[in-house]
Motif scaffolding. Structure first.
Motif, PDB file in Angstrom:
ATOM      1  N   THR A 109      39.813  97.954  48.849  1.00  0.00           N
ATOM      2  CA  THR A 109      41.020  98.811  49.375  1.00  0.00           C
ATOM      3  C   THR A 109      41.678  99.433  48.233  1.00  0.00           C
ATOM      4  N   SER A 110      42.284 100.537  48.526  1.00  0.00           N
ATOM      5  CA  SER A 110      43.118 101.394  47.659  1.00  0.00           C
ATOM      6  C   SER A 110      44.537 101.430  47.736  1.00  0.00           C
ATOM      7  N   GLU A 111      45.029 100.710  48.833  1.00  0.00           N
ATOM      8  CA  GLU A 111      46.480 100.702  49.326  1.00  0.00           C
ATOM      9  C   GLU A 111      46.685  99.291  49.858  1.00  0.00           C
ATOM     10  N   GLU A 112      47.645  98.531  49.591  1.00  0.00           N
ATOM     11  CA  GLU A 112      47.949  97.263  50.131  1.00  0.00           C
ATOM     12  C   GLU A 112      49.582  97.215  50.043  1.00  0.00           C
ATOM     13  N   LEU A 113      50.064  97.481  51.239  1.00  0.00           N
ATOM     14  CA  LEU A 113      51.635  97.179  51.261  1.00  0.00           C
ATOM     15  C   LEU A 113      51.600  96.222  52.454  1.00  0.00           C
ATOM     16  N   ASN A 114      52.456  95.067  51.983  1.00  0.00           N
ATOM     17  CA  ASN A 114      52.909  94.023  53.094  1.00  0.00           C
ATOM     18  C   ASN A 114      51.474  93.146  53.565  1.00  0.00           C
ATOM     19  N   ALA A 115      50.351  93.429  52.886  1.00  0.00           N
ATOM     20  CA  ALA A 115      49.292  92.605  53.607  1.00  0.00           C
ATOM     21  C   ALA A 115      49.115  90.958  52.877  1.00  0.00           C
TER      22      ALA A 115
ATOM     23  N   ASP B 137      49.258  91.736  58.436  1.00  0.00           N
ATOM     24  CA  ASP B 137      50.519  91.966  57.564  1.00  0.00           C
ATOM     25  C   ASP B 137      51.164  90.763  57.645  1.00  0.00           C
ATOM     26  N   MET B 138      52.246  90.551  56.479  1.00  0.00           N
ATOM     27  CA  MET B 138      53.421  89.621  56.416  1.00  0.00           C
ATOM     28  C   MET B 138      54.186  89.544  57.726  1.00  0.00           C
ATOM     29  N   ASP B 139      54.411  90.717  58.291  1.00  0.00           N
ATOM     30  CA  ASP B 139      55.355  90.730  59.396  1.00  0.00           C
ATOM     31  C   ASP B 139      54.537  90.582  60.712  1.00  0.00           C
ATOM     32  N   GLY B 140      53.159  90.340  60.559  1.00  0.00           N
ATOM     33  CA  GLY B 140      52.383  89.873  61.967  1.00  0.00           C
ATOM     34  C   GLY B 140      51.808  90.927  62.679  1.00  0.00           C
TER      35      GLY B 140
END
Length: 748
Positions: free
Chosen positions: A589-595, A647-650
């Motif tokens: 992966t090159s982008e992980e936001l809130n994963a 994601d952390m938000d489900g």
């Protein structure tokens, strides 16, 4: 089936495009209503026997039809001789014939036979049973006035002098209203002869080739037509009026096919022009589908006064010579006449194909308007949230001849198959379908078409026909995109309009453009799971995005939004490599936001998924991250994998689907590494091979790519760097014992 009004208006100027779609929508409604009412009227009062009462213990081989008519008098009399082969032993057979006809005699070899005539059926009894496989014939002499409202047997007038005209039009169940026959979709006569006695001032048209027009005493003429192709009873016809006859011919791959048009004198000019358009369409369709199916005889048109057309075999009825109507009825000679739907559940094989081929003709002639035509069809299809192409109520005329479903959704189902398979593969499969000896000049169902498309493409299309032929509704797409210089992230979600399909699996065309520089690129994403994310290198930064620009797909209410923030996860690479027989998933992966974590899912059919493990995510990161997961649960190949990022938000988003190819072809002690391989493929076998080994490499199609002889050591290697990317089979043969071991590997 006939088209009651023109489906398309010939557009001569581009400025008409803006007005085309609303007018087209009105055309659809009128066409549908008139066809359904016509069918309904033909069935009213005879619901129990609307189709066929004919017995199934005989197979029709030939009809000799001798009719006497006067277009000024609503009456028919004649003799129909039916040649048949008994399929099982019996002392009677039953044909269909409406009750209003009076049967004067039934004979066999000029010997009278006993019969009963009631409830639209004629049962003929034989003195002794006829054994199965035996050929025989009977002649039925009859006469009467067909009285069915909106009759398959019609008299009318035309022109300034109110000249009389008479014609027959039998689809779907009307043949029995005017002649004794087998009236269902289960038996075609191998050939027919038609003899029509009529006043000499008129011309008579029918199927096949005109053999003679013989004067008879009393100013009459007997016109003889000969047809030597298999034919369904509803496609048999005749028409009589003061026709002008126009004769042309068209070359179809070295055969001069007669083009014969019977038109009213007052309309000769327009029918002459239309005949040329029909010849142009015949050449185009023959190039796409294989030669015109009845090229040994003729194609032609017969004018009649009902609003539309009807694809009588070798000669279509036409109310006028609109180009779409011409193309539609001509196309039916491949789809409907050569191959007829085996039951009304599959009417789209007639009507969907004829509609589609007419669209191909119109698009070829007016390419600037292609998307206008397609979009008008899509608007008609998606006017309601439900409805399948498969007819789920064959007793409901509104359902069988649904313009929205049988015609336009059926046609656009073919657009989508062309898009998925490519035109080359699609038309190759369709040609094979049309040329299949088990189907040609007979009957077919949707599974027959599906099998031929699968055989040519190598794809399992079960999912497609489950979703689009059996399933109802359509998808609506939400496309989010985020530019990163020359790259773009794309997230695709969908909702469906009907609960029968939870997800439509399709490759989706998305056009990215930079309107300032003129750069553009069509990106095709394989949408196999909801909320799927893709990364594409465009080579430029886009400022305009268009979904399905050429209107290949059935969809509605699509939304495209540019995201101001990067999408939560960007999968740079996702693949499966093999550790022996164990599949190992590798992704970066090159982008992980809130994963939060990655869930590893497995399936036997790429539809139903189960969790087999998980890997923690790095979390909020913009660095390139590498992950692996090895599946030790099975050694069998054929399993599917996907990675679900949680994601952390489900929220959840999925990688593309992967296929495990790590299992061996058979249990063996042949060991290879690495797998996949880029350059050197290492392999070894347990045990001794004193005489050495013959080593073969086959491609996925079974063709030999490499053959070498090696001496046995504990380890050997083969340089495969020059081989193309793909799946191969390594086979090792002991030259002494002749034992063979094989294993599959992937070349990167």
């Amino acid at each position: 089936m006939r088209l009651i009004l023109l489906l398309f208006i010939m557009i001569a100027f581009v400025h008409v495009q803006a007005q085309f779609a609303p007018n087209y929508q009105e055309e659809i409604e009128r066409i549908s209503q008139m066809e359904q009412k016509g069918f309904q009227r033909r069935r009213n009062g005879d619901l129990a026997n609307a189709r066929t009462s004919a017995s199934q213990n005989f197979d029709v081989k030939y009809y000799r039809c001798e009719w006497e008519v006067d277009p000024a008098v609503r009456y028919i009399k004649g003799v129909v001789t039916t040649h048949f082969v008994m399929t099982s032993s019996g002392n009677s057979i039953t044909l269909d014939l409406a009750n209003e006809h009076i049967i004067s005699s039934v004979t066999r070899n000029n010997v009278a036979l006993s019969f009963t005539h009631m409830n639209g059926a004629v049962t003929v009894s034989f003195p002794v049973p006829i054994a199965g496989g035996v050929k025989d014939s009977i002649s039925i002499s009859y006469g009467g006035v067909p009285t069915t409202a909106f009759s398959p047997f019609t008299t009318a007038t035309h022109g300034p002098n109110q000249d009389p005209a008479m014609w027959t039009l039998s689809e779907p169940f009307g043949a029995k209203d005017w002649w004794p026959c087998k009236n269902g979709l289960d038996d075609k006569a191998d050939s027919i002869d038609v003899y029509i006695k009529h006043p000499a001032i008129y011309k008579a048209a029918s199927n096949g080739l005109l053999k003679s027009e013989t004067p008879v005493a009393g100013s009459g003429v007997i016109t003889h037509w000969k047809h030597r192709y298999p034919i369904a009873s509803y496609l048999v016809y005749f028409a009589v009026s003061n026709y002008n006859v126009l004769n042309n011919s068209v070359d179809i791959n070295g055969t001069a096919v007669p083009m014969q048009t019977y038109c009213y004198p007052e309309n000769q000019a327009t029918f002459a022009t239309g005949a040329q358009n029909a010849m142009n369409a015949m050449v185009q369709f023959s190039n796409l589908l294989g030669d015109y199916p009845f090229k040994k005889e003729k194609y032609g048109h017969v004018q009649f006064a009902y609003g539309g057309g009807m694809e009588h075999q070798t000669c279509s009825f036409m109310v006028n010579m609109g180009e779409n109507l011409i193309a539609h009825e001509l196309a039916h000679h491949w789809f409907g006449d050569k191959i007829t739907c085996g039951n009304w559940e599959h009417i789209w094989l007639n009507e969907g194909f004829a509609t589609h081929m007419a669209s191909i003709y119109i698009e070829n002639k007016f390419p600037a308007n292609a998307t206008v035509y397609r979009n008008a069809q899509i608007n008609a299809i998606t006017a309601d949230s439900g409805g399948s192409v498969r007819v789920d109520d064959v007793n409901n005329p509104n359902r069988i001849f649904s313009q929205r479903l049988s015609y336009y959704k059926g046609s656009h189902l073919l657009y989508m198959l062309r898009w998925i398979l490519s035109d080359a593969v699609f038309f190759s499969g369709v040609k094979n379908y049309l040329q299949d000896p088990a189907l040609a000049y007979g009957f077919a169902t949707t599974n027959d078409l599906k099998s031929h498309l699968e055989a040519v493409s190598g794809k399992d299309l079960t999912y497609f026909f489950d979703q689009w032929f059996i399933g109802e509704g359509y998808p609506s797409y939400k496309v989010q995109w985020f530019p990163e210089g020359n790259n773009v992230q794309i997230k695709v979600s969908q909702t469906t309009s009907h609960a029968s399909v939870g997800f439509f699996k399709l490759p989706l065309p998305i056009l990215f453009q930079n309107t300032g520089t003129g750069q553009q690129k069509l990106v095709v994403v394989d949408h196999t799971t909801n909320d799927q994310v893709f990364l594409e290198n465009l080579g430029f930064e886009p400022n305009l995005v268009t979904f399905d620009p050429e209107k290949w797909l059935i969809s509605k209410n699509n939304v495209i939004t540019k995201s101001s923030d990067p999408l939560p996860v960007t999968f740079e690479t996702v693949k499966v490599q093999c550790l022996g027989d164990q599949p190992q998933l590798i992704w970066t992966t090159s982008e992980e936001l809130n994963a939060d974590h990655f869930e590893i899912q497995k399936s036997s059919n790429a539809v139903n998924w189960s969790k087999i493990g998980s890997v923690e995510a790095a979390g909020n990161s913009t660095d390139l991250k590498h992950y692996t997961y090895t599946d030790y649960t099975t050694q069998a190949n054929g399993d599917y994998y996907r990675i679900a990022e949680q994601d952390m938000d489900g929220k959840v988003q999925y990688s593309r689907i992967l296929r495990n190819t790590c299992g061996t072809l058979q249990k063996s002690d042949l060991i290879i590494s690495p797998n996949p391989v880029a350059d050197l493929l290492h392999f070894r076998t347990n045990g001794e091979n004193r005489g050495g080994m013959n080593v073969s490499i086959y491609n996925a199609d079974g063709h030999l790519e490499r053959l070498e002889h090696v001496s046995q050591t504990n380890s050997n290697s083969i340089n495969v760097s020059a081989m193309q990317h793909g799946v191969y089979i390594l086979q090792v043969e002991d030259v002494v014992s002749k034992s063979i071991k094989a294993v599959r590997f992937m070349k990167e």
